[in-house]
Design a protein around this motif. Structure first.
Motif, PDB file in Angstrom:
ATOM      1  N   LEU A  56       0.683  -0.716  -0.026  1.00  0.00           N
ATOM      2  CA  LEU A  56      -0.514   0.208   0.160  1.00  0.00           C
ATOM      3  C   LEU A  56       1.171   0.956  -0.096  1.00  0.00           C
ATOM      4  O   LEU A  56       0.661   2.174  -0.402  1.00  0.00           O
ATOM      5  CB  LEU A  56      -0.915   0.119   0.894  1.00  0.00           C
ATOM      6  N   ILE A  93       1.591   2.423  -3.406  1.00  0.00           N
ATOM      7  CA  ILE A  93       0.042   2.849  -3.715  1.00  0.00           C
ATOM      8  C   ILE A  93      -0.400   4.777  -3.251  1.00  0.00           C
ATOM      9  O   ILE A  93      -0.655   5.404  -3.637  1.00  0.00           O
ATOM     10  CB  ILE A  93      -1.172   1.669  -3.811  1.00  0.00           C
ATOM     11  N   PRO A 130      -4.267  24.682 -15.698  1.00  0.00           N
ATOM     12  CA  PRO A 130      -3.786  23.492 -15.386  1.00  0.00           C
ATOM     13  C   PRO A 130      -3.578  23.895 -13.419  1.00  0.00           C
ATOM     14  O   PRO A 130      -3.018  22.639 -12.864  1.00  0.00           O
ATOM     15  CB  PRO A 130      -2.055  23.783 -15.785  1.00  0.00           C
ATOM     16  N   GLN A 176     -14.666   9.098 -10.314  1.00  0.00           N
ATOM     17  CA  GLN A 176     -13.389  10.073 -10.635  1.00  0.00           C
ATOM     18  C   GLN A 176     -12.058   8.418  -9.915  1.00  0.00           C
ATOM     19  O   GLN A 176     -12.107   7.776  -9.506  1.00  0.00           O
ATOM     20  CB  GLN A 176     -13.441  10.877  -9.121  1.00  0.00           C
ATOM     21  N   PRO A 177     -11.119   8.978 -10.739  1.00  0.00           N
ATOM     22  CA  PRO A 177     -10.006   8.362 -10.351  1.00  0.00           C
ATOM     23  C   PRO A 177      -9.585   8.063  -9.444  1.00  0.00           C
ATOM     24  O   PRO A 177      -9.045   7.177  -8.331  1.00  0.00           O
ATOM     25  CB  PRO A 177      -8.721   9.137 -11.358  1.00  0.00           C
ATOM     26  N   MET A 178      -9.551   9.108  -8.220  1.00  0.00           N
ATOM     27  CA  MET A 178      -9.328   9.151  -6.901  1.00  0.00           C
ATOM     28  C   MET A 178     -10.080   9.777  -6.760  1.00  0.00           C
ATOM     29  O   MET A 178     -11.597  11.074  -6.779  1.00  0.00           O
ATOM     30  CB  MET A 178      -8.217   9.876  -6.546  1.00  0.00           C
ATOM     31  N   PHE A 232      -3.360  15.802  -2.060  1.00  0.00           N
ATOM     32  CA  PHE A 232      -2.419  15.234  -2.665  1.00  0.00           C
ATOM     33  C   PHE A 232      -1.620  16.778  -3.248  1.00  0.00           C
ATOM     34  O   PHE A 232      -0.775  16.497  -2.848  1.00  0.00           O
ATOM     35  CB  PHE A 232      -2.644  14.077  -3.857  1.00  0.00           C
ATOM     36  N   TRP A 233      -2.527  17.137  -4.041  1.00  0.00           N
ATOM     37  CA  TRP A 233      -2.067  18.545  -4.372  1.00  0.00           C
ATOM     38  C   TRP A 233      -1.597  19.931  -3.220  1.00  0.00           C
ATOM     39  O   TRP A 233      -1.161  20.431  -3.491  1.00  0.00           O
ATOM     40  CB  TRP A 233      -3.077  19.518  -5.127  1.00  0.00           C
ATOM     41  N   PHE A 268       1.734  18.311  -2.466  1.00  0.00           N
ATOM     42  CA  PHE A 268       2.497  18.611  -3.680  1.00  0.00           C
ATOM     43  C   PHE A 268       3.137  20.004  -3.518  1.00  0.00           C
ATOM     44  O   PHE A 268       4.031  20.257  -3.572  1.00  0.00           O
ATOM     45  CB  PHE A 268       2.064  18.395  -4.684  1.00  0.00           C
ATOM     46  N   ARG A 314       5.847  20.086  -0.234  1.00  0.00           N
ATOM     47  CA  ARG A 314       7.029  18.885  -0.522  1.00  0.00           C
ATOM     48  C   ARG A 314       7.781  20.126  -2.135  1.00  0.00           C
ATOM     49  O   ARG A 314       9.072  20.343  -2.066  1.00  0.00           O
ATOM     50  CB  ARG A 314       6.104  18.097  -1.998  1.00  0.00           C
ATOM     51  N   HIS A 315       7.598  20.924  -2.563  1.00  0.00           N
ATOM     52  CA  HIS A 315       8.080  21.094  -4.090  1.00  0.00           C
ATOM     53  C   HIS A 315       7.616  22.834  -4.058  1.00  0.00           C
ATOM     54  O   HIS A 315       7.968  23.307  -4.694  1.00  0.00           O
ATOM     55  CB  HIS A 315       6.841  20.774  -5.391  1.00  0.00           C
ATOM     56  N   HIS A 319       5.506  25.885 -12.292  1.00  0.00           N
ATOM     57  CA  HIS A 319       5.421  25.991 -13.455  1.00  0.00           C
ATOM     58  C   HIS A 319       3.273  24.877 -14.178  1.00  0.00           C
ATOM     59  O   HIS A 319       3.493  24.797 -15.249  1.00  0.00           O
ATOM     60  CB  HIS A 319       6.195  24.032 -13.238  1.00  0.00           C
ATOM     61  N   ARG A 331       1.336  27.329 -13.300  1.00  0.00           N
ATOM     62  CA  ARG A 331       0.903  28.909 -12.917  1.00  0.00           C
ATOM     63  C   ARG A 331       0.657  29.674 -14.266  1.00  0.00           C
ATOM     64  O   ARG A 331       2.475  29.952 -14.618  1.00  0.00           O
ATOM     65  CB  ARG A 331       1.384  29.142 -11.715  1.00  0.00           C
TER      66      ARG A 331
END
Lengths: 525, 525
Positions: free
Chosen positions: A12, A15, A270, A450-452, A460-461, A464, A467-468, A473, A475
């Protein structure tokens, strides 16, 4: 073959990446918006992040202590005030029911405008109070926060993120400009309806005229109630000449409380992530007394009604009409109502102070939801596939319901002429015409496919961005262009001028040739 | 605690929904585009779907038999022709190397334009041949296909999907209009550069002028080489008055071979799904002889070079310059080169007919990729974090590389002046200046940090369209508006007229008052 739990944990972990336990600063918008923000805050907490929430001393909804977050209380009275909104809504209902004059409604709207202006001024005071508190700012700077999560309905979080130089994440549907996309995505007014116009994505010529007039009014309103207050602060705290709107458009991530099963499709960007319905979850079993009441409905099933936390009671005449309509139905009814018991309440109707709305909507016996059209309730109804009879009253409610009406899942009532017969007819139509339920169940299937899960996507975002250190990139910086460059007006004028000069040159040439020929001919004659 | 494999299967089934084994019709674009499409076709097959691929009798890339798909061969010669492109590319190199005249280049471009026009005419012949084949159409109709998957670089799949009334899914980067987004998403030319302009998202005034001129030329090209051919077919087979472009814009889903770590951020639409880099995968071990060669490089590491399948050889002088530059480096070099062995090849350079490019790029000893700038290679380099020295030759290569240059991961060489010194300097700069590798590894981290693998995302959405018979709720129908309505020109003119009339009314009023006053005054005098 047998695997140990450790192997599954490893499986898991591939994943679902583990969280790294970061720190997030949250500047929420008080009131019903906090209900949504809290879902994100609790999920951040459950994934091991430390969350600090900023609140006003007398916050309406945000409690000072919580197992899920720390708070920083700013010693300023918050502008959001339950009493004002309750009074406002009851005034709106009164005016609508008495078919009150346009002027009475206009005066009320002006009062609301003043209230919003007041709200933004108070948020500005909170910002000044925070940013001038050196100790607090130092604790934020030393605290190694990784992102500011905020609601763009006001500008507090935007100012804070830019002051601290932290990535900015919006939990958005409305901004100070209206619908959130309008601030960053191209939004052709020919097919993107601007709330509260109640228009759809296919408009007649005069509807398009109306849409543009609404847009002009909205921009004017922004300049009156919000823009200048925040720009003054931006000038002072961020840098001279800094426009607030550009700070706003520079957000790294827009988590939109939008799903296109509900909203009309429109251009996007995006760095927009859709999480509409992120608060929805499977129904839990009902408390015993409710389960028994629901089961007693037999084959007819149950109708539930709620007009949201803000509208607990209604004028007597209206409550009586609604109760009388319910009394004539074979269904059982659960009605969240906090006012005096209407005289016409039937035996089939249970009045409650509060109800587990999501658990009821997910119960197989529930046939219909009578709703004011608030977004949370609508997403729960979509999630569980329950059709709606809508009674919109204020704010975005009429727009929300008009979207559902366009999808064939809702019958919308006009509160100014609502009586027992009209309501009964509407309810019977939605119950007996199978298309309402079938359409809503189709929306439910689309929404769930939906995929998630939307909440996982949102998290997740956010992580994200943590993390970054942002999402540069994704915007555009097109907002830095002046409007005439953004729309290529300068280039088009330049090209037209060049074309005109070339044209004039050739006209001149032809004319010269013509004169030369004429001269030659005259000489030779 | 121990769980059986069955429990794990159940567990995973919740996370990864099972496929339902549907049927997909694929109309690919022949040539290098098929390399991408094949990845989707094979993945559809591996998930239990039956795929039927339509191909021309003498297809360039698409083999008639495959374990992954059935084929339907249309008895028409396909227009894509390897020899033409090889000849074309070698002509381009020759002209560029000899600093050939603008006119020579222009003549070649005209030849290419004729080739594209020819290509679209041939596709139209294929379409007519298919649609008039009653037996074939009946077999498609009876075959219970659930979607048409196609490449919008030509119009064959679009016609087929609309004729059969099936949902339409695009595997897109280029369309007959240029970059695919331009067909559906608002694309302000002030910050969205149009290939092949080689511009970035931040442009000077004259760059914006150039961008708009490129746009006008592109639209003209579309009308010359593609639009009218397909519209004639649409009129005949779909319905009178049907414009091909509107069929095209009505696609349910656009799977874009785009990732914003590579492309500039720009407006998009809800039915666009990004799958840039979907073909990338972890490196497999190298064949023994390659592994030994790579290991022999010691601490200096290895450079690999490939100019893509189309460019197997180069003019002797150019090949000699490149080989001489390599010979002077301490690194080992693996160069995919099919021409005669250049005289200057050094001991450190291994010439190969073919190489396992992805496996090499994923090898820790690989320090640099010398590439022509094809999209597949670029995504593999991004995935594995290997910086690039680019030698663009034709098509989108210069644009691709200019994007990477803007991100600081690539040094771009001009083939017309490329010599051993320039190439050696460029390679040494990218090898010794750490920012190239660090930036590329940052792009790699961003690219890999997605909620789902791009290929899984793509498959989810293809299957979504199959399950729900389209994705109408994600698609605007704004393309049905005439341009003056889309851009609100009619509404703006109307509002200006109304404003003018009101102004004139007041001017008239003031004028009348003035005259009245004057008269009264004159009378009283």
């Amino acid at each position: 073959m047998i695997l140990s739990l450790a192997s599954i944990a490893t499986l898991l972990a591939v994943i679902i990446p583990a969280s790294h336990g970061g720190k997030v600063l949250v500047f929420p918008h008080d009131g019903s918006h906090w209900v949504n923000m809290k879902v994100l805050v609790e999920e951040l907490h459950s994934r091991g992040h430390a969350v600090t929430v900023i609140r006003a001393a007398d916050s309406w909804y945000i409690s000072e202590t919580s197992p899920h977050y720390n708070t920083v209380t700013v010693n300023i009275a918050g502008a959001e005030n339950e009493d004002f909104y309750r009074l406002f809504v009851s005034e709106v209902i009164k005016i609508k029911r008495s078919q009150g004059s346009v002027w009475a409604r206009f005066a009320l709207d002006m009062e609301l405008k003043d209230k919003f202006s007041e709200l933004h001024k108070r948020v500005c005071e909170m910002v000044v109070n925070m940013l001038e508190n050196k100790e607090l700012m130092k604790s934020f700077q030393d605290g190694k926060y990784e992102a500011v999560l905020t609601d763009p309905a006001d500008g507090g979080g935007v100012m804070l993120a830019h002051y601290l130089g932290l990535p900015l994440v919006f939990n958005a549907r409305w901004t100070v400009h209206g619908e959130a996309h309008f601030a960053i995505a191209p939004s052709p007014l020919s097919y993107v309806p601007l709330p509260p116009s109640e228009l759809a994505d296919q408009m007649t010529f005069f509807e398009r005229v109306k849409n543009i007039i609404f847009y002009i009014m909205r921009m004017h309103l922004y300049k009156q109630v919000a823009g200048p207050h925040y720009s003054a602060l931006a000038n002072h705290f961020i840098g001279p000449g800094v426009d607030y709107f550009s700070l706003f458009q520079a957000a790294d991530l827009w988590l939109m409380r939008v799903d296109f099963v509900f909203e009309f499709p429109r251009p996007t960007m995006p760095n927009v992530v859709y999480m509409g319905g992120f608060q929805c979850k499977p129904a839990k079993p009902l408390p015993q007394h409710l389960e028994e009441f629901v089961q007693s409905s037999g084959e007819h099933g149950v109708i539930i009604m709620s007009l949201g936390t803000l509208i607990g009671e209604l004028p007597h005449d209206l409550a009586n009409e609604i109760a009388a309509a319910f009394a004539k139905l074979p269904q059982k009814v659960i009605w969240r109502y906090k006012g005096d018991r209407p005289a016409t309440v039937g035996n089939n109707t249970l009045l409650v102070d509060w109800m587990p709305q999501n658990d009821l909507l997910g119960h197989p016996k529930i046939k219909l939801f009578v709703s004011h059209g608030g977004t949370n309730g609508i997403y729960e109804a979509i999630y569980h596939g329950v059709p709606i009879v809508g009674i919109p009253i204020v704010f975005d409610q009429a727009d929300n319901l008009s979207r559902l009406r366009a999808k064939g899942v809702t019958k919308v009532m006009d509160i100014s002429v609502l009586d027992r017969t009209a309501l009964q007819t509407a309810i019977e139509e939605v119950l007996t015409e199978p298309s309402y339920r079938m359409n809503m169940q189709r929306l439910s299937r689309l929404h769930r496919d939906q995929p998630m899960k939307p909440l996982d996507t949102a998290l997740f975002w956010i992580e994200f961005v943590m993390r970054h250190k942002g999402a540069a990139h994704l915007r555009t910086e097109s907002y830095r262009l002046p409007w005439y460059s953004y729309h290529s007006v300068d280039v088009i004028l330049f090209l037209l001028t060049v074309a005109l000069l070339i044209f004039l040159f050739f006209v001149g040439l032809v004319w010269s040739c013509f004169r030369l020929c004429l001269k030659t001919k005259m000489k030779s004659d």
